[in-house]
Design a protein around this motif. Structure first.
Motif, short mmCIF file in Angstrom:
data_model
loop_
_atom_site.label_atom_id
_atom_site.label_comp_id
_atom_site.label_asym_id
_atom_site.label_seq_id
_atom_site.Cartn_x
_atom_site.Cartn_y
_atom_site.Cartn_z
N GLU A 1 -7.67 1.63 -5.96
CA GLU A 1 -7.44 3.05 -5.64
C GLU A 1 -8.54 3.50 -4.68
N TRP A 2 -8.13 4.19 -3.61
CA TRP A 2 -9.06 4.60 -2.56
C TRP A 2 -8.90 6.08 -2.23
N SER A 3 -9.96 6.64 -1.68
CA SER A 3 -9.93 8.06 -1.27
C SER A 3 -9.04 8.29 -0.06
N ASP A 4 -8.86 7.23 0.76
CA ASP A 4 -8.04 7.36 1.97
C ASP A 4 -7.65 5.98 2.47
N MET B 1 -4.97 6.56 -1.39
CA MET B 1 -4.21 5.35 -1.11
C MET B 1 -4.37 4.41 -2.31
N TYR B 2 -3.27 3.76 -2.65
CA TYR B 2 -3.23 2.79 -3.75
C TYR B 2 -2.70 1.49 -3.18
N GLN B 3 -3.18 0.37 -3.71
CA GLN B 3 -2.66 -0.91 -3.24
C GLN B 3 -2.60 -1.91 -4.38
N VAL B 4 -1.54 -2.72 -4.33
CA VAL B 4 -1.37 -3.82 -5.28
C VAL B 4 -1.20 -5.09 -4.45
N GLU B 5 -2.16 -6.00 -4.59
CA GLU B 5 -2.12 -7.28 -3.89
C GLU B 5 -1.72 -8.37 -4.88
N VAL B 6 -0.83 -9.24 -4.44
CA VAL B 6 -0.37 -10.36 -5.26
C VAL B 6 -0.65 -11.64 -4.47
N ARG C 1 0.85 -1.19 0.00
CA ARG C 1 0.00 0.00 0.00
C ARG C 1 0.88 1.24 0.00
N PHE C 2 0.43 2.23 -0.73
CA PHE C 2 1.10 3.53 -0.79
C PHE C 2 0.01 4.58 -0.65
N GLY C 3 0.27 5.58 0.18
CA GLY C 3 -0.72 6.63 0.34
C GLY C 3 -0.14 7.86 0.99
N TYR C 4 -1.04 8.78 1.26
CA TYR C 4 -0.69 10.05 1.88
C TYR C 4 -1.49 10.20 3.16
N ASP C 5 -0.90 10.83 4.16
CA ASP C 5 -1.56 11.01 5.45
C ASP C 5 -2.95 11.63 5.33
N ASP C 6 -3.12 12.53 4.40
CA ASP C 6 -4.39 13.25 4.31
C ASP C 6 -5.20 12.89 3.07
N GLY C 7 -4.95 11.70 2.51
CA GLY C 7 -5.75 11.39 1.31
C GLY C 7 -5.46 10.07 0.65
#
Length: 119
Positions: free
Chosen positions: A72-75, A57-62, A49-55
């Motif tokens: 892709e998520w809002s938070d 978030m992206y994730q790649v599951e294998v 997962r990669f994201g920002y404290d205030d917003g």
């Protein structure tokens, strides 16, 4: 200022903050070798997962067998999906590692441009 963060969730459920390239490769290798088993005994999966404290978030599951999902998520609480989950099947280990490297480099557009099956 917005702070970025990266978290690797290994197949055993342990989280590693700011994982090294070696830790990423090792986690994928365990899943592709079949050496990793989820705590509940189900097929193993690892998540970056990669994201920002205030917003955002992206994730790649294998998962075992090279099943890959990109979301892709809002938070970081996954309250609002920004797109439908995208999937690939039977992705080779080196291709999965490339997706994770792009995520670690914040190159989300490159991930989006891949030949996903949905979304």
């Amino acid at each position: 200022m917005t702070q970025a963060w990266f978290i690797l969730t290994r197949a055993d459920g342990r989280d590693i903050c700011a994982p090294s390239p070696t830790q990423l490769a090792d986690a994928l290798a365990e899943v592709y070798r079949g050496a990793a088993i989820a705590p509940d005994g189900s097929p193993a999966a690892v998540l970056l997962r990669f994201g920002y404290d205030d917003g955002l978030m992206y994730q790649v599951e294998v998962a075992s067998g090279g099943e890959v999902t990109f979301e892709e998520w809002s938070d970081r609480d996954c309250e609002i999906a920004l797109a439908s989950p995208r999937r690939m099947s039977a992705l080779p280990q080196d291709a999965a590692l490339q997706l994770w490297q792009w995520l670690a480099q914040r190159q989300v557009a490159k991930i989006r441009s891949q030949p996903w099956q949905g979304g």
